[in-house]
Enzyme design. Structure first.
Site, PDB file in Angstrom:
ATOM      1  N   GLY A 170      -0.738  -4.638   2.171  1.00  0.00           N
ATOM      2  CA  GLY A 170      -1.375  -3.328   2.090  1.00  0.00           C
ATOM      3  C   GLY A 170      -2.809  -3.417   1.629  1.00  0.00           C
ATOM      4  N   LYS A 193      -1.750   5.178  -7.394  1.00  0.00           N
ATOM      5  CA  LYS A 193      -0.690   5.944  -8.046  1.00  0.00           C
ATOM      6  C   LYS A 193       0.330   5.114  -8.800  1.00  0.00           C
ATOM      7  CE  LYS A 193      -0.793   9.824  -4.939  1.00  0.00           C
ATOM      8  NZ  LYS A 193      -0.154  10.469  -3.824  1.00  0.00           N
ATOM      9  N   GLY A 222       4.882  -2.512   1.728  1.00  0.00           N
ATOM     10  CA  GLY A 222       6.095  -1.884   1.197  1.00  0.00           C
ATOM     11  C   GLY A 222       7.172  -2.907   0.895  1.00  0.00           C
ATOM     12  N   ARG A 268      -1.517  -9.864  12.131  1.00  0.00           N
ATOM     13  CA  ARG A 268      -0.049  -9.896  12.236  1.00  0.00           C
ATOM     14  C   ARG A 268       0.421 -10.711  13.436  1.00  0.00           C
ATOM     15  NH1 ARG A 268       0.923  -3.733  10.181  1.00  0.00           N
ATOM     16  NH2 ARG A 268       1.264  -4.329   8.037  1.00  0.00           N
TER      17      ARG A 268
HETATM   18  P1  AMP Z   1      -2.194   2.292  -3.469  1.00  0.00           P
HETATM   19  O1  AMP Z   1      -1.871   2.638  -2.049  1.00  0.00           O
HETATM   20  O2  AMP Z   1      -1.484   3.113  -4.480  1.00  0.00           O
HETATM   21  O3  AMP Z   1      -2.104   0.801  -3.733  1.00  0.00           O
HETATM   22  O4  AMP Z   1      -3.723   2.681  -3.666  1.00  0.00           O
HETATM   23  C1  AMP Z   1      -4.790   2.029  -3.028  1.00  0.00           C
HETATM   24  C2  AMP Z   1      -6.005   2.908  -3.127  1.00  0.00           C
HETATM   25  O5  AMP Z   1      -6.290   3.151  -4.493  1.00  0.00           O
HETATM   26  C3  AMP Z   1      -7.265   2.328  -2.536  1.00  0.00           C
HETATM   27  O6  AMP Z   1      -7.596   3.043  -1.387  1.00  0.00           O
HETATM   28  C4  AMP Z   1      -8.301   2.518  -3.641  1.00  0.00           C
HETATM   29  O7  AMP Z   1      -9.509   3.076  -3.171  1.00  0.00           O
HETATM   30  C5  AMP Z   1      -7.626   3.519  -4.560  1.00  0.00           C
HETATM   31  N1  AMP Z   1      -8.133   3.433  -5.934  1.00  0.00           N
HETATM   32  C6  AMP Z   1      -8.150   2.362  -6.745  1.00  0.00           C
HETATM   33  N2  AMP Z   1      -8.751   2.669  -7.909  1.00  0.00           N
HETATM   34  C7  AMP Z   1      -9.126   3.958  -7.850  1.00  0.00           C
HETATM   35  C8  AMP Z   1      -9.788   4.847  -8.730  1.00  0.00           C
HETATM   36  N3  AMP Z   1     -10.210   4.448  -9.939  1.00  0.00           N
HETATM   37  N4  AMP Z   1      -9.993   6.108  -8.318  1.00  0.00           N
HETATM   38  C9  AMP Z   1      -9.577   6.517  -7.098  1.00  0.00           C
HETATM   39  N5  AMP Z   1      -8.943   5.724  -6.223  1.00  0.00           N
HETATM   40  C10 AMP Z   1      -8.726   4.460  -6.579  1.00  0.00           C
END
Ligand code: AMP
Length: 398
Positions: A355, A199, A378, A37
């Site tokens: 992120g 999620k 974000g 950054r």
């Molecule tokens: P997000 O902050 O929603 O973009 O999520 C990112 C996180 O999703 C990362 O730390 C990944 O390890 C996790 N992730 C991606 N695929 C999977 C999966 N199949 N099962 C569990 N965690 C996951």
């Protein structure tokens, strides 16, 4: 871009107050573990120095929750910046107040000063007008180069613009807006978006907004399992957002009648438990064993996603395809990163949201081989949701 930038204003002898994003990770000894950054803000800082302005930099770091907590001091960032620009960087132990004003008024043309953490005051996040006014008194012109904070209306990103008439974008902000702006408003088609991560909940608005914009929408990562549940498949102990199953059904229905291609993985790598060393196997998505969990996309999915990526001229990617933090389950995410690199070399515009996707492409060592990796997680998501970022809206129009 319809916003004025630092290129459009006079900087010579001006006190240029710049909102930067120096929210860098620190280890327990306050060593900076990733200076990306700071490095990304160098073009703006170097331009101010070269044009004979006085650079007064302000940022937040971590979550000190409105109290002075030296664990979150920006002093290490001043030292790192000084090494990077090979020049002294002065440090003010407070971001407002008489002492800070004195330091600012002693600056010579070409000097650089970093103020202490803005979030040592809760007035920053509350966008308190008095606090914003005090910050504004430190500058003749205001520059916002903190794209990662532009989705928040805080005193240093939005409030301050009410008290300084010249408020423009820095060069990093301009770069972010140009890439993301092109992707969102005027993409070279076909336009493909790939969403992944844990999620659906954080990305529903993005999915809905992209429905009206993209030609192809690809979903991978943990969020795919809520869609499989909605389709009635066995998903074992894979990540599931039970309360989002109905919503996933609605999205699937919308996909059936929409003109866009909506693509989910066709195979997954399943493991016994959430561990790097866990034995794994590849199965079709409708054949998942009840006692296993999906941790990555499988080889057929990699082929399918990569071929869609290669057919596209604009590709936006946000969210990993699997648990890339585990070396044994990084393959799917890395393969998508590779496909983006190939698409870039064939002339496509490729944008990686910040992120986790930024961390993933850096882990793959490919971050320099795509068109743009956003510095704001974000903020880039909100941009893809079609929202107007308050820190951008507040800047002077061209
Ligand atoms: P997000 O902050 O929603 O973009 O999520 C990112 C996180 O999703 C990362 O730390 C990944 O390890 C996790 N992730 C991606 N695929 C999977 C999966 N199949 N099962 C569990 N965690 C996951």
């Amino acid at each position: 871009m319809n916003k004025k930038t630092i290129e459009n204003i006079e900087l010579k002898n001006k006190r240029v107050i710049v909102r930067v994003d120096f929210n860098v990770p620190l280890d327990e000894n306050q060593n900076i573990t990733d200076d990306t950054r700071i490095v990304e803000s160098l073009p703006t800082i170097n331009k101010i120095i070269a044009d004979g302005g006085k650079a007064i930099l302000m940022s937040h770091l971590g979550r000190p929750k409105g109290k002075v907590n030296l664990k979150y001091s920006l002093k290490p960032a001043a030292a790192r910046l000084s090494e990077l620009i090979n020049k002294e960087v002065k440090f003010a132990p407070d971001c407002i107040g008489d002492e800070t004003k004195k330091i600012v008024n002693s600056l010579q043309s070409g000097d650089v000063l970093l103020l202490e953490n803005l979030r040592f005051y809760d007035n920053e996040e509350k966008n308190d007008p008095e606090f914003a006014k005090k910050l504004s008194e430190l500058g003749d012109v205001y520059v916002n180069d903190a794209f990662g904070s532009a989705h928040r209306a805080h005193a240093s990103t939005e409030g301050i613009t009410k008290y300084i008439s010249i408020a423009v974008a820095g060069l990093l902000m301009e770069k972010e807006l140009n890439y993301l702006g092109q992707a969102v408003t005027n993409p070279k088609r076909p336009y493909c978006a790939i969403l992944g991560g844990a999620k659906i909940s954080g990305k529903i608005d993005v999915i809905n907004n992209l429905f009206g914009k993209v030609d192809t929408l690809i979903i991978g990562g943990g969020m795919a399992f809520t869609f499989y549940k909605a389709k009635g498949y066995e998903i074992g102990s894979s990540l599931l957002e039970e309360e989002k199953v109905e919503l996933a059904k609605e999205i699937l229905k919308k996909a059936e009648t929409s003109k866009i291609k909506f693509i989910l993985p066709v195979d997954v790598v399943v493991a016994n438990e959430f561990k790097n060393e866990s034995p794994s196997q590849v199965v079709a998505v409708d054949k998942m064993p009840a006692d296993k969990m999906g941790l990555d996309i499988g080889p057929e999915t990699i082929k399918l996603f990569s071929s869609e990526i290669m057919k596209s001229n604009t590709i936006v990617w946000n969210g990993p395809m699997g648990v890339f933090e585990f070396d044994n389950f990084e393959k799917g995410t890395f393969a998508i990163a590779e496909a983006l690199v190939d698409a870039t070399s064939k002339g496509a515009i490729t944008v990686v949201g910040g992120g986790d996707s930024a961390a993933a492409i850096a882990k793959a060592g490919l971050e320099k081989k795509v068109s743009h990796v956003s510095t704001g997680g974000g903020a880039s998501l909100e941009f893809l949701e079609g929202k107007i970022l308050p820190g951008v809206a507040a800047l002077n129009n061209k």
